[in-house]
Motif scaffolding. Structure first.
Motif, PDB file in Angstrom:
ATOM      1  N   MET A  70       0.835  -1.190   0.000  1.00 46.94           N
ATOM      2  CA  MET A  70       0.000   0.000   0.000  1.00 46.94           C
ATOM      3  C   MET A  70       0.873   1.246   0.000  1.00 46.94           C
ATOM      4  O   MET A  70       1.863   1.324   0.717  1.00 46.94           O
ATOM      5  CB  MET A  70      -0.920   0.013   1.237  1.00 46.94           C
ATOM      6  N   ASP A  74      -1.937   6.368   0.452  1.00 54.50           N
ATOM      7  CA  ASP A  74      -3.156   5.651   0.806  1.00 54.50           C
ATOM      8  C   ASP A  74      -3.208   5.368   2.305  1.00 54.50           C
ATOM      9  O   ASP A  74      -4.272   5.450   2.928  1.00 54.50           O
ATOM     10  CB  ASP A  74      -3.254   4.348   0.015  1.00 54.50           C
ATOM     11  N   THR A 162      -9.049  -3.169   8.811  1.00 57.30           N
ATOM     12  CA  THR A 162      -8.485  -2.796   7.516  1.00 57.30           C
ATOM     13  C   THR A 162      -8.396  -4.034   6.635  1.00 57.30           C
ATOM     14  O   THR A 162      -7.892  -5.072   7.057  1.00 57.30           O
ATOM     15  CB  THR A 162      -7.093  -2.155   7.664  1.00 57.30           C
ATOM     16  N   ASP A 164      -7.535  -5.666   2.653  1.00 59.40           N
ATOM     17  CA  ASP A 164      -6.950  -5.560   1.316  1.00 59.40           C
ATOM     18  C   ASP A 164      -6.957  -6.948   0.710  1.00 59.40           C
ATOM     19  O   ASP A 164      -5.907  -7.555   0.466  1.00 59.40           O
ATOM     20  CB  ASP A 164      -5.529  -4.987   1.402  1.00 59.40           C
ATOM     21  N   TYR A 188      -9.268  -1.381   1.093  1.00 62.94           N
ATOM     22  CA  TYR A 188      -8.549  -0.978  -0.113  1.00 62.94           C
ATOM     23  C   TYR A 188      -8.950  -1.919  -1.245  1.00 62.94           C
ATOM     24  O   TYR A 188      -8.878  -3.141  -1.099  1.00 62.94           O
ATOM     25  CB  TYR A 188      -7.037  -1.033   0.089  1.00 62.94           C
ATOM     26  N   LEU A 240     -10.567   3.453  -1.825  1.00 59.08           N
ATOM     27  CA  LEU A 240     -10.634   3.238  -0.386  1.00 59.08           C
ATOM     28  C   LEU A 240     -12.076   3.443   0.059  1.00 59.08           C
ATOM     29  O   LEU A 240     -12.685   4.499  -0.177  1.00 59.08           O
ATOM     30  CB  LEU A 240      -9.726   4.218   0.341  1.00 59.08           C
TER      31      LEU A 240
END
Length: 246
Positions: A70, A74, A162, A164, A188, A240
């Motif tokens: 990342m 970001d 979070t 991803d 993300y 995001l």
């Protein structure tokens, strides 16, 4: 914790641990057992290297990569939107290189992060040690969805979640069970379809303040002729999505 050793004239920098030995064409550099930022250490050929403390952006440049980490810009948006702070508990999925986890741990958060690829997870653990946050980041090998019931039953929820991963929406669906009241979700997504799925799921489970941002940043070229946005590099990095448990 490792330190950066900078050779200003040659524009070189190396990430080295205390007591380590570096062999280059500039000579052999013996890293002191207790380096001090600002200290100048010379190789056996007399070439000077300046010690610099490791900062967040240095992690992006020097940690071993197992994919595209990342971007710092970001990460900055994630921190700004969620208000991650010292003492927070963060649940992360899609560790990869571990740059995000390392950033958050260096801010004082305690991070539990999941990585499906066992080799990637091993590299991430090594990176956490280099970043000096091995005690604050637990890198677990596996899929977060396999442990999600146990995580949801934990004594206290997470302050920030979070994600991803390609199947982030399946974890977003359980966000109300994982987050403390007022806790934040950050996802993300490299593709707009994944971002759409994430925000729709967030709304379906009645998370509040749901929004998706495209992250774009352009550097300015400044010259004697004038100033204009650079045509080099990639301006767009991804999407995001943020939401908050009531």
């Amino acid at each position: 914790m490792s330190f950066l050793f900078i050779h200003e004239t040659e524009d070189r920098e190396y990430l080295l641990a205390p007591g380590e030995t570096l062999e280059t064409d500039l000579g052999v550099l013996e890293v002191p057992d207790d380096p001090t930022p600002g200290e100048v250490v010379e190789t056996h050929l007399g070439e000077p290297f300046t010690v610099r403390a490791l900062r967040g952006p240095d992690l992006f440049n020097h940690l071993e990569r197992t994919g595209a980490p990342m971007m710092p810009r970001d990460i900055g948006i994630v921190v700004g939107k969620t208000g991650i702070q010292s003492g927070d508990r963060v649940l992360d999925a899609g560790t990869g290189t571990g740059v995000l986890s390392a950033y958050l741990a260096r801010m004082g958060a305690t991070v539990t992060t999941y990585e499906r690829d066992a080799d990637f997870a091993d590299v991430a653990r090594e990176n956490m040690a280099l970043a000096g946050v091995a005690d604050s980041v637990a890198v677990r090998t596996g899929d977060v969805t396999d442990d999600i019931d146990d995580l949801a039953d934990a004594e206290r929820g997470f302050d920030v979640l979070t994600l991803d991963t390609g199947d982030a929406a399946s974890v977003v669906e359980r966000a109300p069970d994982l987050l403390v009241p007022g806790g934040f979700l950050a996802v993300y997504s490299p593709f707009v379809e994944q971002a759409r799925e994430a925000i729709q799921t967030a709304r379906e489970v009645e998370l509040r303040e749901a929004e998706t941002l495209e992250t774009i940043q352009r550097e300015l070229d400044v010259s004697d002729r004038g100033t204009r946005p650079s045509t080099r590099g990639v301006g767009h990095t991804g999407y995001l999505t943020f939401a908050r448990r009531p």
